[in-house]
Design an enzyme around this catalytic site. Structure first.
Site, PDB file in Angstrom:
ATOM      1  N   ARG A  72      47.478  42.276  32.422  1.00 31.92           N
ATOM      2  CA  ARG A  72      47.360  44.051  32.830  1.00 31.92           C
ATOM      3  C   ARG A  72      49.066  44.506  32.155  1.00 31.92           C
ATOM      4  O   ARG A  72      48.611  45.600  31.591  1.00 31.92           O
ATOM      5  CB  ARG A  72      47.304  44.255  34.513  1.00 31.92           C
TER       6      ARG A  72
ATOM      7  N   HIS B 290      37.393  52.308  34.808  1.00 27.32           N
ATOM      8  CA  HIS B 290      38.302  51.118  34.622  1.00 27.32           C
ATOM      9  C   HIS B 290      38.808  50.409  33.564  1.00 27.32           C
ATOM     10  O   HIS B 290      38.850  48.977  33.423  1.00 27.32           O
ATOM     11  CB  HIS B 290      38.780  50.745  35.895  1.00 27.32           C
TER      12      HIS B 290
ATOM     13  N   ARG C 193      45.344  57.860  38.950  1.00 21.39           N
ATOM     14  CA  ARG C 193      43.923  56.156  40.547  1.00 21.39           C
ATOM     15  C   ARG C 193      43.406  57.603  41.034  1.00 21.39           C
ATOM     16  O   ARG C 193      44.575  58.198  42.168  1.00 21.39           O
ATOM     17  CB  ARG C 193      44.946  55.127  40.385  1.00 21.39           C
TER      18      ARG C 193
ATOM     19  N   ASP D 109      33.323  41.080  40.799  1.00 20.65           N
ATOM     20  CA  ASP D 109      34.653  42.097  41.813  1.00 20.65           C
ATOM     21  C   ASP D 109      34.137  42.144  42.963  1.00 20.65           C
ATOM     22  O   ASP D 109      32.931  41.609  43.638  1.00 20.65           O
ATOM     23  CB  ASP D 109      34.245  43.870  41.020  1.00 20.65           C
TER      24      ASP D 109
ATOM     25  N   CYS E  36      38.726  40.760  38.400  1.00 19.43           N
ATOM     26  CA  CYS E  36      39.735  42.156  38.202  1.00 19.43           C
ATOM     27  C   CYS E  36      40.768  41.861  39.716  1.00 19.43           C
ATOM     28  O   CYS E  36      42.172  42.876  39.529  1.00 19.43           O
ATOM     29  CB  CYS E  36      39.077  43.238  37.690  1.00 19.43           C
TER      30      CYS E  36
ATOM     31  N   GLN F 184      41.995  47.916  32.619  1.00 11.46           N
ATOM     32  CA  GLN F 184      41.265  47.010  32.913  1.00 11.46           C
ATOM     33  C   GLN F 184      40.746  46.185  32.092  1.00 11.46           C
ATOM     34  O   GLN F 184      41.000  45.243  31.388  1.00 11.46           O
ATOM     35  CB  GLN F 184      40.392  46.849  34.018  1.00 11.46           C
TER      36      GLN F 184
HETATM   37  N1  NVA Z   1      36.027  48.224  42.010  1.00 14.07           N
HETATM   38  C1  NVA Z   1      36.692  47.599  42.948  1.00 14.07           C
HETATM   39  C2  NVA Z   1      38.158  47.858  41.472  1.00 14.07           C
HETATM   40  C3  NVA Z   1      39.248  47.268  41.688  1.00 14.07           C
HETATM   41  C4  NVA Z   1      40.330  47.699  40.622  1.00 14.07           C
HETATM   42  C5  NVA Z   1      37.519  49.354  43.112  1.00 14.07           C
HETATM   43  O1  NVA Z   1      37.532  50.466  43.068  1.00 14.07           O
HETATM   44  O2  NVA Z   1      38.026  49.066  44.721  1.00 14.07           O
HETATM   45  N1   CP Z   2      42.541  45.281  38.955  1.00 14.79           N
HETATM   46  C1   CP Z   2      43.502  46.138  39.494  1.00 14.79           C
HETATM   47  O1   CP Z   2      43.212  47.099  39.268  1.00 14.79           O
HETATM   48  O2   CP Z   2      44.637  46.082  40.870  1.00 14.79           O
HETATM   49  P1   CP Z   2      45.150  47.214  41.093  1.00 14.79           P
HETATM   50  O3   CP Z   2      44.136  47.698  42.375  1.00 14.79           O
HETATM   51  O4   CP Z   2      46.538  46.419  42.057  1.00 14.79           O
HETATM   52  O5   CP Z   2      45.717  48.025  40.514  1.00 14.79           O
END
Ligand code: NVA
Ligand code: CP
Length: 334
Positions: free
Chosen positions: A312, A131, A104, A227, A267, A134
């Site tokens: 998830r 992502h 990540r 989101d 998400c 997800q």
């Molecule tokens: N768009 C958000 C998704 C989090 C799961 C981010 O990248 O922070």
């Molecule tokens: N939805 C999601 O990816 O959550 P986290 O950032 O907590 O992993």
């Protein structure tokens, strides 16, 4: 079983519609599934998180534990990655020690480089652009709700240019779902990605459309998705402009009243109240108590939103099991 054996899971665009459906269906079957002494037993996986996470990290660690895979967690503050060692060199080191890598972080090129140089399966646990794990969870919840993916209309409210908007649009095009981005023009996905997705949609029967009118999107939606307005890694200074641009796209009572959508998905994490540091900071600066979704709507749809979070784990377990086993391995022995 489709052949995912030894493949990386980097972005939704790499999968066919059938493969996405297959992983979606396998996720549903993963409810309650554990096999710590099965075919994944004794493997080792490195989990590199350059951004924070609750759901994705926990889902990978619990899924791997349930499948007998040992995990080693690395972040930027306690490993050499970034400051002293390049992604390319890290990939070659980890490739010699592990059976898989979870990543990540920031640009998609980082996860692509890890896959290219480690020569072992790499799972994208979120990049700026994508992502993919997800999406499998989201689609499993949608399929459980509607009995199908094909023909279901998903309206995405907010910043549709980032990881979630891109991945949802791509996934919808691939499986024949209708995708509506509901946002100001400058928050649409890139023209290049839209063009590719429209071409895919022509083959699958999906439609890809855009509107700046929240009530138009709401009226057409079976699923409403939103989101955060500012994603991880984006600067704090951007909040003012995002609020100004995206407040008209908040998922609130007016949107829900104008819609027959059965479910609302997010998400997560979400700024629907003042119970977080960031939400409190935004409140002090801009006076808003709820951002991309109101607390009322969030709580009204909490069962679909938290079912999505539960999925998830199941979807990540499905992806790992399909990838880290031999070709056509069938966990149910049929
Ligand atoms: N768009 C958000 C998704 C989090 C799961 C981010 O990248 O922070
Ligand atoms: N939805 C999601 O990816 O959550 P986290 O950032 O907590 O992993």
């Amino acid at each position: 079983m489709k052949n995912f054996s030894n493949r990386s899971f980097l972005k939704i665009m790499d999968l066919t519609g059938d493969e996405i459906e297959f992983l979606t269906d396998l996720s549903v079957k993963m409810d309650g599934y554990k096999n710590p002494t099965g075919p994944c037993s004794g493997k080792n996986a490195a989990l590199i998180f350059e951004k924070t996470s609750t759901r994705t990290r926990c889902a990978f660690e619990v899924a791997m534990n349930d499948l007998g895979i040992n995990t080693v967690y690395l972040d930027s503050s306690t490993s050499q990655l970034g400051k002293k060692e390049s992604v390319k060199d890290t990939a070659r080191v980890l490739g010699g020690m592990f059976n898989a890598i979870v990543y990540r972080g920031f640009g998609q090129e980082r996860v692509d480089t890890l896959a290219a140089y480690s020569k072992i399966p790499v799972f994208n646990a979120l990049t700026n652009e994508s992502h993919p794990t997800q999406i499998i969870a989201d689609f499993a919840v949608i399929k459980n709700t509607f009995g199908t993916l094909k023909g279901v209309t998903l309206a995405y409210f907010g910043d549709a240019r980032y990881n979630m908007g891109n991945s949802l649009m791509t996934g919808c095009a691939k499986v024949g779902m209708n995708f509506i981005a509901c946002s100001p023009k400058e928050y649409k996905p890139s023209e290049e990605l839209i063009k590719t997705c429209v071409k895919i949609a022509e083959e699958t029967g999906a439609t890809i459309s855009f509107t700046e009118d929240p009530l138009e999107a709401a009226a057409k939606a079976d699923v409403i998705y939103t989101d955060v307005w500012v994603s991880m890694g984006e600067p704090d200074e951007i909040w003012e402009k995002r609020i100004k641009d995206l407040l008209p796209y908040q998922v609130n009572k007016k949107v829900i009243d104008g819609s027959n959508a059965k479910i609302v998905l997010h998400c997560l994490p979400s700024f629907h109240n003042l119970e977080t540091e960031i939400a409190m900071d935004v409140y002090k600066k801009f006076g808003l108590k709820e951002l991309e979704i109101t607390d009322e709507v969030f709580e009204q749809f909490e069962s679909s939103i938290f079912e999505e979070a539960r999925y998830r784990l199941l979807s990540i377990k499905a992806i790992i099991l399909a990838t880290l086993t031999v070709e056509n391995y069938d966990p149910f022995g049929r």
